[in-house]
Each structure stands twice: as C-alpha cells, then as structure tokens.
Design an enzyme around this catalytic site. Structure first.
Site, mmCIF file in Angstrom:
data_model
loop_
_atom_site.group_PDB
_atom_site.id
_atom_site.type_symbol
_atom_site.label_atom_id
_atom_site.label_comp_id
_atom_site.label_asym_id
_atom_site.label_seq_id
_atom_site.Cartn_x
_atom_site.Cartn_y
_atom_site.Cartn_z
ATOM 1 N N CYS A 361 -38.107 24.819 39.584
ATOM 2 C CA CYS A 361 -38.320 23.561 38.862
ATOM 3 C C CYS A 361 -37.802 22.356 39.626
ATOM 4 O O CYS A 361 -38.372 21.265 39.543
ATOM 5 C CB CYS A 361 -37.697 23.633 37.471
ATOM 6 N N CYS A 553 -14.345 -10.064 39.925
ATOM 7 C CA CYS A 553 -15.043 -10.753 38.834
ATOM 8 C C CYS A 553 -16.095 -9.873 38.150
ATOM 9 O O CYS A 553 -16.631 -10.255 37.108
ATOM 10 C CB CYS A 553 -15.731 -12.021 39.354
ATOM 11 N N HIS A 617 -32.279 22.855 34.156
ATOM 12 C CA HIS A 617 -33.735 22.750 34.254
ATOM 13 C C HIS A 617 -34.145 21.309 34.564
ATOM 14 O O HIS A 617 -33.737 20.373 33.883
ATOM 15 C CB HIS A 617 -34.379 23.215 32.954
#
Length: 703
Positions: A361, A553, A617
């Site tokens: 996969c 910042c 998966h």
C-alpha cells in the site's frame, strides 16, 4: 506452414497492440480461421461502420495471438459498429461498462453521449446493420434509444424513429427492473414510461428475468444477513411513502439541528421538486446543484439495488481467479495524465487504480499520487526507449501507461516492479514512502534532488522530501501546512536556493502511531516567497522591503502567531520597543545587490495530492483537475475477495467533491469544524495526513 483447424464455435478477436501485419492493425476485428504452431492467428478481418462495405470480410491476415483479445460474436458485432478504433479499445478497457452494454435489454435506462451532452434514454431495440443478403457479413449492432425528457418523462415528440447509437456512445447503464414505473420529475407530476412492444431480434440478450431472479434472491429476507453499512460516498436508494424510488450518493452524515437520530444528506441523480442545494433549515451541510439535495434519516436508506446483480456476478468468481484485464497495447507513445473530463468515468469504482499485494500500500498510494493526474514527473519518466533502464521501462509501460489508459494496474505489474528494485525487503515488507520516493527519483528515474536548501552555515544540500522539524509549543494545536513549513524553516535556519518545481512536505509524526498534532489543516496554496534565499521580502507590518527577520516573534499572539515576522528598519525598531520583545534578537536579511525597493512577485505552490496513514495502512487523496471539487480517494486494499492464500485485494477509487467544498472554506472555518462530523474523507485528511505533495502552478493538472 503447419496449421491446425479451429474446432467448435466461431472465434472472434480484436487486435489490441502491435504494428500492422498482413492485413491486421490495432483495433481491427477478425475471425479466426486457423492457428499456427507458433501461436499466430490466421483469419478474416472486417470493415467497420466507416466503410462502404461495412461488415464485409476482407482478405485473410496473420496476427500474434498475444496481440489480440478474444470476443464473442455479440461483442464483435457491437464493437464493429464503433467507427473509431481508439473508442473501441477505450470501451474494452472499461470491462464493467462493456459487460453491462452487452447485457442490455429492452427498456433498460441508459445515458448516451449526444451533441446536446449526456442524455438519459430507454433502449427500444437492437438493430442489425449490414446487407442481409450476404451471409458472410458480420452484421453490426446498434441501439435505438428513445430519449427521456427530464420534465415530462419519455419525449412526446416522435416524428421519426428513435436515433441509433453505438456501444461507445453509451456512458451509463441502469437495468430495466430498477427504473420506477411512475417517476416523479422536477414538476412533481408522475410520468409513466411508454413501454411499447418492440420485436426483438434473436441476438438481443433476454436477461431481464434472470437479473430479476438475482435481485429477488438478494432481497429475500434472511435473518443471518446484517444490513449493509452505509458511509460517505455510498450509492443508495430512498423509497417514498407513495412508492417512488430515488437514487443518489451520500454526501453528508451526522445529527441535524433539532434531531436526535442520525440523518444523511443525499445528492440525487435527478432534480426533484422540494429538494435543496445542500442546505437544511438555513444551514449548509454540503454543496450540489439545486433541487438535488435530499435529507432523510439513515434508516430510510438502503444500498442501491441496481448494483446487486453486479455483486451477485462477482460472488460467482473463484477467489483464485481475479477479473481478467485486457492486454495493454505495446505502444511507444506514452499516455498523457488522465484529464479532468475522463477521470471519473475511467477511475471511479471497484477494481480501479493500483491493486495491492503483500504490504504494497505504501508503494501503490505513492505511485497513484505521482502519476495519475499530475504532469510533474512525465518529462523524467518518459525517455527514449533506447536509453532507459528495464526498471524504468516497467514503470512507464506496465504501471503509468496502464493506469492512464485502462484505469487499473494489476498486482502482478507492481510485484514485477518491486522485484526489479533489487532489494528483498521491497518485495515482502512495508517500507516508508519517503524511502521509496528517494529510491524512485534517485535510482529509477536518475533525478537530481528536487530541493536545494541552504543552511545557517551557508552550505547547500539536496533533498527529495522535506521533513517538518519543530517544537510543539511553537504552533497551535490545529496548524496549517503553511505554518508548519514556515516555522520549521525558521527554526532550522533554512532557505530554498531556488523555487522548486515539486515539493513533498512530510508531517511531524514518528512511526505508525505517534503524531505530534491530532489534526493538520491542508494548505491548498503554499506561499514560499519568504523562504527563498536572497529574495526580496515584504515587511510584515507596512509592506515595504523587509530587512530583518525575528524567530522569537513567531508565537506572539499579538502578531498573528505562526506567521513569519520580517520587518523593515522602522517597523523592526517599533515592534521591538515593546517590553515583551526587547529580549528578541532579530536577524539581518541578506539581499543581493540591485534588489528593487519594493518586494516582487509572490511564489506559490499548488496542492495536488495527500498521502495518509492510519495504523499501518496508506491511502491517498489526489486532485485530478483544476476544479476545486475534483478530488479522488484511492485505497489499493479497500476490500478482499477470498482468504489470505487464494484471494486477492480489491482496490477502489471514490470521488470526493465534498472534500473540495470543505477545503474551499477559510482556515478559521476549517479550524472550527469537528472532524468527526465532517464526513469520513475529511476526517481522514485532517487526522491521518502524512505527506502533502505540491507543484508549481505552471505545471498544471490536466483539464
């Protein structure tokens, strides 16, 4: 030449690849007369509908058996009426549609391609086309289709016989038993379908009773069969109290205001009076055309019965015999990326995309992201056949071209590619997509690093992907990809040396379980102007040329936290006179000589794919065109047929227009959304994102 006579039934075929040889060429339809010991077919070939002698046999020819695909007489007759050989092969590469067309019965509802667009109609007859006095002719078959008026049922204007269409003109098939007798159209009036008797020729398949029996068997009550689960994207039907059945796709699921049980929002196939465009009680839940959004309790829905017969046919297949795939033509011409207009018809459905096998996969999802619709790697992958490696040839011909021409890549093609990668772990184990992408680009495609990064030590380094690295405290709980990239570059003191054509951003997660942020908001457009080395930048406050940059910042809530803070000299002094910022250490920006006083053009990247992981998966979301709603979801192992030993995985692709609707909202609206109530595709995108793939706007998606 030694031959053996054919025995039994007629053997028809279509030539699917190879160059012209002794009468046969790609797309030709022929009849086998004999077969040589070397596996060559000798026979006649027929002229199609574009010829004056349509259906007449021509002189014999010879073709290799592996360059052909077998056909029944009925299939050969249907394809012969298709004048374009390219359309014949396209139809053959869509086995689900072609099979349904071959089984059409009288009064089946179809959608045909017409000069006015795609129109619904009823099949009234199957016509034999050709000279009846010549028995040697292969008579072509075409369909007489009577158009259905969306306002008044079957059109009342019948000055001439119904128009004739070829099999390639049909884009959708609905069996006759699923068409309601008394459809309610937009004006709310009933329109009974005019079902006049038509004499059916012998070759017209009479499958209506057989399919009805299949449907009845599936609809018979069985206490052991549980109700099929419904989810986002499910194709459903709803039957009203008056007996009218409507069909559509679930676009939303959840609890409506003032309701206690679960409801669904359905996008209907046709306009229905009284329906909306996706709003309910003044609130929008999804978007669609007007008069097509129906909201009902989920208990009122059931799976679309029109597709039960297809499921019954699939159940008769043996687990060890996956559906056959037509051979791919052996062409040196590379297939272009799938266009937006063709993507849905070619890709959406089961047994579509890349078939998974043995923990593949990670590879399937990555390949689908890179090659289905984007042109980003085409100039790399498509080289002359004389200079490419065998593994590159396998990637180009067996995976990329097959995906783009047929919409399906069988597991054996991917397994062959994994073997050629040369490492046993690629064949048996699941790998990380980052590792695979590096091997693919570096070793298979011989591509230089996609990214050129300059670090704080003024040294340059190359990379194929970029891993987000930052402290969790530097950003909000639900950050955007833009914020993560900006902060990571600032924290590591990195800059792009040049604008990349392709950017893969890897999210901050470790292993398969731990992820730093539970939700990440996709940035559909990524602005990298402020991340370029020696590039003129804009002052965060006044918009003039920036000369300083301040890392401290970044988290300041009074200065839009998460945004890069860069200032001109005046604004830098004013901002850092504040007591809370006096300890900051702004860094002077390096600017090349001759830079203009005002910042230049903004440099942006466009999101075209997202790779996701849940547990172990991988799946993917891919944008297949410029339209904001053109999104697909791909899972190479969505289902399985048979057991672990003799079965096979069933890949599936779903259209996700609701994903585009969700991403079209502002970042503030997305941040306020509840992922669990936004639908499964949206939830998976926000919660499971692993890699975001971007490309320059000039490298556009196919329209």
């Amino acid at each position: 030449m030694e031959t053996k006579a054919t025995v039994g039934k007629e053997r028809f075929f279509i030539v699917v690849r190879g160059k012209a040889r002794k009468g046969f060429c790609r797309g030709c339809i022929g009849l086998v007369e004999a077969e040589t010991q070397r596996g060559e077919l000798m026979g006649l070939f027929y002229s199609g509908s574009g010829s004056n002698n349509a259906g007449s046999p021509k002189s014999g020819g010879i073709v290799k058996r592996e360059d052909t695909y077998p056909l029944s007489r009925h299939q050969a007759q249907l394809l012969l009426f298709v004048s374009s050989v390219n359309k014949r092969l396209e139809l053959l590469c869509n086995p689900q549609l072609f099979s349904a067309i071959c089984e059409l019965s009288q009064d089946d509802l179809v959608v045909v391609k017409h000069k006015k667009g795609h129109l619904p109609g009823l099949v009234k007859n199957l016509m034999l086309i050709g000279r009846k006095d010549n028995q040697e002719d292969l008579h072509m078959l075409g369909f007489e289709v009577e158009f259905v008026d969306s306002d008044n049922g079957v059109s009342s204007k019948k000055p001439a016989p119904p128009p004739l269409f070829s099999a390639a003109d049909i884009s959708q098939v609905v069996p006759s038993y699923s068409v309601p007798f008394g459809l309610h159209w937009r004006d709310g009036t009933g329109a009974a379908l005019n079902r006049k008797a038509v004499t059916r020729i012998n070759s017209m398949p009479s499958l209506g009773s057989h399919r009805r029996q299949i449907l009845e068997n599936h609809q018979s009550p069985n206490p052991h069969n549980s109700r099929a689960p419904l989810e986002m994207g499910s194709i459903v039907e709803v039957k009203s109290n008056t007996g009218v059945t409507v069909y559509g796709v679930i676009r939303w699921m959840g609890i409506l205001n003032g309701k206690t049980n679960e409801w669904v929002g359905i996008e209907l196939d046709y306009d229905v009076n009284g329906c909306s465009d996706g709003t309910y009680d003044g609130k929008r839940y999804f978007s669609c055309k007007g008069n097509r959004a129906l909201f009902v309790p989920v208990t009122k829905c059931s799976p679309d019965s029109r597709f039960l017969c297809s499921a019954a046919r699939q159940e008769t297949l043996k687990p060890s015999e996956p559906p056959s795939v037509p051979p791919l033509e052996d062409s040196e011409e590379d297939a272009p990326p799938i266009s937006e207009t063709e993507a849905l018809s070619l890709l959406v459905g089961r047994m579509k995309g890349i078939q998974g096998h043995f923990n593949s996969c990670y590879l399937d999802a990555t390949l689908f992201c890179l090659f289905s619709s984007s042109t980003i790697l085409d100039n790399i992958c498509h080289k002359s056949s004389g200079s490419e490696q065998p593994i590159t040839c396998t990637l180009r011909k067996d995976i990329v071209n097959r995906l783009r021409r047929q919409g399906f890549v069988p597991a054996e093609s991917v397994m062959n590619f994994r073997k050629q990668l040369g490492c046993d772990t690629y064949l048996k184990e699941e790998k990380d997509p980052e590792e695979f992408i590096t091997v693919l680009l570096q070793r298979v495609l011989c591509k230089e690093p996609l990214l050129k990064l300059r670090s704080r030590g003024e040294t340059s380094q190359g990379a194929y992907t970029f891993q987000i690295i930052l402290d969790k405290e530097q950003v909000e709980q639900m950050p955007t990809v833009q914020q993560l990239l900006d902060i990571s570059f600032m924290s590591c003191d990195l800059k792009f040396e040049e604008v990349p054509s392709f950017l893969i951003v890897q999210m901050p997660r470790f292993g398969k379980k731990y992820k730093m942020f539970p939700h990440i908001i996709p940035s559909t457009e990524l602005d990298i102007t402020d991340l370029l080395y020696n590039s003129p930048r804009e002052c965060f406050v006044c918009g003039r040329l920036a000369e300083y940059e301040c890392l401290q910042c970044l988290p300041d809530r009074k200065l839009q936290p998460g945004r890069i803070k860069q200032f001109c000299t005046i604004c830098n002094t004013q901002v850092h006179t504040h007591p809370s910022r006096q300890e900051h250490s702004p860094k002077t920006l390096a600017l090349p000589e001759g830079v203009p006083c005002a910042p230049g053009t903004r440099h942006t990247m466009q999101l075209f794919a997202v790779l996701c992981i849940q547990t172990s998966h991988y799946v993917s979301f891919v944008k297949y065109g410029p339209d904001p709603r053109s999104w697909l979801f791909f899972d190479s192992m969505a289902d399985r047929y048979g057991d672990d030993r003799s079965g096979y995985n069933i890949p599936e692709i779903k259209a996700c227009p609701e994903l585009g609707d969700f991403l079209s909202q502002s970042e503030e609206q997305i941040a306020q959304a509840n992922p669990s109530q936004a639908g499964e595709p949206v939830r998976r995108l926000l919660c499971d994102s692993y890699m975001f793939l971007y490309q320059r706007p000039s490298i556009s998606l196919q329209e």
